[in-house]
Write a protein that holds these residues in place. Structure first.
Motif: not given
Lengths: 109, 165
Positions: A59-64, A82-83, B95-97, B120-125
């Motif tokens: 599962a992708l969390l973020l891309t930078w 954490a899920q 609502v997420w970023c 899925d990240i549940g956060s935006a920092e």
């Protein structure tokens, strides 16, 4: 391209369900902007880190996507909620296609 | 008379001679060879930054709230200026970023980086280190999944340019 492994710090590798986990990462990379001149006055060829991905298992969390305004040896800090337990997989890709990978196990307490 | 109590007495003349010689040879060098080490030029104004911001906003008016921006007032090392940004409102599945950008407004390329988040990240920092070519405003914008655009902006003073590094 360097072979130094990325530096990774995690606030908690065994977080509670729903806990915000903080991750700090740094890889060694020249981040050559393509704007600089060498001693002979020639432009030093661009060599930039251009992509980072963080996944928990698949599962992708973020891309930078860093551009030239990002400092040498790019540092990235992010948080995630954490899920589920899983393998936090980090991937850095640079202009020349070189990939750096790192993994950390995340286990819910 | 040079004595053992004054070990530098004999050095004064030769040191001055070295300095004079260095000054003379520097004057003979063409300026371009010693002055320029980068082809990077700062943006003359924030027009390019505004264009990037408008493209990111896509016609929505940005709201100047909801982002906590942590940036020093004085960047003592412009080659690595720490920046931390966070969407301060609670995030959920609804609502997420979606996306966040950092604009160093007067850099040769104002867009410093772009983030894409998934629910899925549940956060935006995020925390990064910028390199800045001069004193300038830095802008962070975030697009929320409900279409709102959040924005934060702060001026930072730096001493020397870091883009050539």
């Amino acid at each position: 391209m360097t072979t130094t492994p990325p530096r990774i710090w995690m606030s908690n590798e065994t977080p509670q369900q729903g806990e915000i986990v903080r991750v700090r990462t740094q890889v060694a990379h020249v981040m050559e902007s393509g704007f600089r001149l060498d001693a002979a006055g020639q432009i030093m060829p661009r060599q930039m880190m251009t992509r980072f991905e963080a996944r928990l298992d698949d599962a992708l969390l973020l891309t930078w996507l860093p551009e030239i305004g990002i400092a040498q040896n790019p540092y990235l800090e992010f948080t995630f909620k954490a899920q589920a337990s899983g393998l936090l997989r980090l991937l850095w890709v640079d202009d020349s296609g070189t990939e750096i990978r790192a993994e950390r196990q995340v286990t819910l307490a | 008379m040079t004595s053992w109590l004054d070990p530098f007495a004999g050095l004064v003349l030769s040191r001055r001679g070295v300095l004079l010689g260095a000054a003379a040879s520097a004057a003979l060098l063409p300026w371009a060879a010693v002055a320029q080490d980068t082809t990077a030029k700062p943006q003359p104004d924030t027009a390019e930054a505004d264009r990037i911001a408008a493209e990111f906003a896509g016609g929505t008016a940005p709201v100047a709230s909801g982002i906590g921006l942590d940036l020093p007032v004085l960047g003592d090392n412009p080659a690595a200026v720490p920046l931390r940004a966070k969407v301060t409102e609670p995030l959920s599945e609804a609502v997420w970023c979606e996306e966040m950008i950092v604009i160093a407004e007067l850099n040769p390329q104002p867009l410093a980086c772009r983030f894409s988040f998934t629910p899925d990240i549940g956060s935006a920092e995020i925390g990064i280190r910028l390199r800045l070519i001069q004193t300038m405003p830095v802008r962070v914008m975030a697009r929320m999944s409900d279409g709102r655009i959040l924005m934060a902006r702060q001026d930072i003073t730096v001493t020397a340019g870091g883009c050539g590094m």
